[in-house]
Design a protein around this motif. Structure first.
Motif, mmCIF file in Angstrom:
data_model
loop_
_atom_site.group_PDB
_atom_site.id
_atom_site.type_symbol
_atom_site.label_atom_id
_atom_site.label_comp_id
_atom_site.label_asym_id
_atom_site.label_seq_id
_atom_site.Cartn_x
_atom_site.Cartn_y
_atom_site.Cartn_z
ATOM 1 N N VAL A 134 -52.619 -38.860 73.163
ATOM 2 C CA VAL A 134 -52.966 -37.607 72.496
ATOM 3 C C VAL A 134 -52.051 -37.337 71.316
ATOM 4 C CG1 VAL A 134 -53.214 -35.118 72.795
ATOM 5 C CG2 VAL A 134 -53.868 -36.664 74.646
ATOM 6 N N SER A 135 -50.752 -37.539 71.524
ATOM 7 C CA SER A 135 -49.781 -37.202 70.472
ATOM 8 C C SER A 135 -48.481 -37.953 70.702
ATOM 9 C CB SER A 135 -49.532 -35.692 70.429
ATOM 10 O OG SER A 135 -49.074 -35.235 71.697
ATOM 11 N N ALA A 136 -47.643 -37.957 69.674
ATOM 12 C CA ALA A 136 -46.332 -38.599 69.747
ATOM 13 C C ALA A 136 -45.276 -37.661 69.169
ATOM 14 C CB ALA A 136 -46.347 -39.920 68.990
ATOM 15 N N ALA A 137 -44.016 -38.007 69.359
ATOM 16 C CA ALA A 137 -42.880 -37.218 68.857
ATOM 17 C C ALA A 137 -42.875 -35.801 69.422
ATOM 18 C CB ALA A 137 -42.875 -37.185 67.329
ATOM 19 N N ASN A 138 -43.345 -35.655 70.662
ATOM 20 C CA ASN A 138 -43.295 -34.358 71.330
ATOM 21 C C ASN A 138 -41.901 -34.108 71.898
ATOM 22 O OD1 ASN A 138 -46.395 -33.591 71.568
ATOM 23 N ND2 ASN A 138 -46.217 -35.764 72.068
ATOM 24 N N VAL A 139 -41.494 -32.850 71.943
ATOM 25 C CA VAL A 139 -40.187 -32.475 72.479
ATOM 26 C C VAL A 139 -40.379 -31.855 73.863
ATOM 27 C CG1 VAL A 139 -38.115 -31.082 72.156
ATOM 28 C CG2 VAL A 139 -39.259 -32.105 70.171
ATOM 29 N N LEU A 140 -39.685 -32.402 74.850
ATOM 30 C CA LEU A 140 -39.799 -31.924 76.224
ATOM 31 C C LEU A 140 -38.625 -31.018 76.578
ATOM 32 C CD1 LEU A 140 -40.707 -35.306 78.019
ATOM 33 C CD2 LEU A 140 -42.246 -33.703 76.849
ATOM 34 N N PRO A 141 -38.840 -30.121 77.531
ATOM 35 C CA PRO A 141 -37.720 -29.273 77.978
ATOM 36 C C PRO A 141 -36.711 -30.095 78.773
ATOM 37 C CG PRO A 141 -39.639 -28.941 79.378
ATOM 38 C CD PRO A 141 -40.087 -29.827 78.250
ATOM 39 N N LEU A 142 -35.440 -29.842 78.569
ATOM 40 C CA LEU A 142 -34.400 -30.553 79.311
ATOM 41 C C LEU A 142 -34.172 -29.891 80.666
ATOM 42 C CD1 LEU A 142 -31.735 -31.194 76.507
ATOM 43 C CD2 LEU A 142 -33.618 -32.670 77.235
ATOM 44 N N THR A 143 -33.821 -30.717 81.638
ATOM 45 C CA THR A 143 -33.543 -30.189 82.968
ATOM 46 C C THR A 143 -32.370 -29.230 82.933
ATOM 47 O OG1 THR A 143 -33.006 -30.761 85.254
ATOM 48 C CG2 THR A 143 -32.038 -32.136 83.551
ATOM 49 N N GLN A 144 -32.422 -28.211 83.777
ATOM 50 C CA GLN A 144 -31.333 -27.247 83.903
ATOM 51 C C GLN A 144 -30.480 -27.525 85.132
ATOM 52 O OE1 GLN A 144 -30.732 -24.903 81.459
ATOM 53 N NE2 GLN A 144 -32.347 -26.096 80.454
ATOM 54 N N GLN A 145 -30.884 -28.510 85.919
ATOM 55 C CA GLN A 145 -30.112 -28.809 87.122
ATOM 56 C C GLN A 145 -28.835 -29.559 86.753
ATOM 57 O OE1 GLN A 145 -31.521 -32.297 89.575
ATOM 58 N NE2 GLN A 145 -33.387 -32.070 88.343
ATOM 59 N N ALA A 146 -27.842 -29.462 87.616
ATOM 60 C CA ALA A 146 -26.591 -30.183 87.412
ATOM 61 C C ALA A 146 -26.830 -31.641 87.744
ATOM 62 C CB ALA A 146 -25.504 -29.601 88.300
ATOM 63 N N VAL A 147 -26.865 -32.477 86.729
ATOM 64 C CA VAL A 147 -27.164 -33.897 86.918
ATOM 65 C C VAL A 147 -25.869 -34.637 87.201
ATOM 66 C CG1 VAL A 147 -28.162 -35.950 85.874
ATOM 67 C CG2 VAL A 147 -29.127 -33.704 85.363
ATOM 68 N N THR A 148 -25.836 -35.342 88.305
ATOM 69 C CA THR A 148 -24.602 -36.012 88.735
ATOM 70 C C THR A 148 -24.502 -37.446 88.234
ATOM 71 O OG1 THR A 148 -25.672 -36.673 90.821
ATOM 72 C CG2 THR A 148 -24.439 -34.598 90.807
#
Length: 211
Positions: A143-157
């Protein structure tokens, strides 16, 4: 996790044999533990490696299951992942499933073309204006390219978890999309679902699944 409704018998049999082998190894480990003249540590390290291999095989199996109902282009995706992994070209591919992505992402550039391995590889080729951001797949279409996704808010270990992986976690926390990730640093392939990451150790194995 999603309800599973698929049957890729060869892979299923491989996983079952692996689990049975580990169960036998664990039983043998109990006997070793009862012998004061033997050390269990080496055997446990071997079991750990076997368990990781089963985890990788299971990830490949379930990836097939989760995608099969939403796109017929698994082979094309597999070929492109193999290419991108080999050349260490970073990639982020979002397969939309039941939940719409509308309102969850920052829209990129419309593509509106049938999904093919060549097109995926071209989009993520370094220097291509569209290579940053995510590709959105609906059914058999890019459908599309160069889309921006939301970043996770969880504490990534996990150490050195890059923006692509954080974005994959972020969007899958908000909907049932499945996201394929290729690491630019290592070439390793993984997928995200329900806010969790699952590594695929051998991307070539994706091509050997009977459809």
């Amino acid at each position: 996790m999603d309800q599973i409704n698929c049957d890729f018998s060869p892979m299923k049999e491989e996983i079952i044999k692996g689990i049975e082998h580990i169960m036998a190894e664990l039983q043998g480990s109990i006997k070793i533990l009862g012998n004061e003249h033997q050390c269990l540590l080496g055997r446990l390290e071997h079991i750990r490696k076997d368990f990781l291999q089963i985890e990788y095989s299971a990830a490949t199996f379930y990836l097939n299951c989760y995608l099969s109902a939403f796109t017929d282009k698994f082979k094309e995706l597999s070929i492109s992942l193999q290419y991108l992994s080999k050349h260490r070209f970073g990639a982020l591919i979002v397969i939309e499933r039941s939940d719409p992505l509308e309102g969850l992402i920052q829209k990129g550039t419309p593509v509106g073309a049938e999904l093919s391995s060549v097109l995926i590889e071209t989009i993520f080729y370094p220097g291509n204006p569209l290579h940053d951001g995510a590709v959105i797949v609906q059914g058999n279409q890019i459908v599309s390219a160069a889309n921006v996704l939301p970043l996770t808010q969880q504490a990534v270990t996990e150490k050195k978890l890059g923006t692509r992986h954080r974005a994959a976690l972020g969007v899958t926390e908000m909907c049932d999309a499945l996201v394929l990730i290729v690491s630019e640093e290592t070439g390793k392939v993984s997928f995200a679902l329900n806010g969790k990451l699952f590594p695929i150790s051998d991307v070539q194995s994706l091509l050997h699944v009977e459809r």
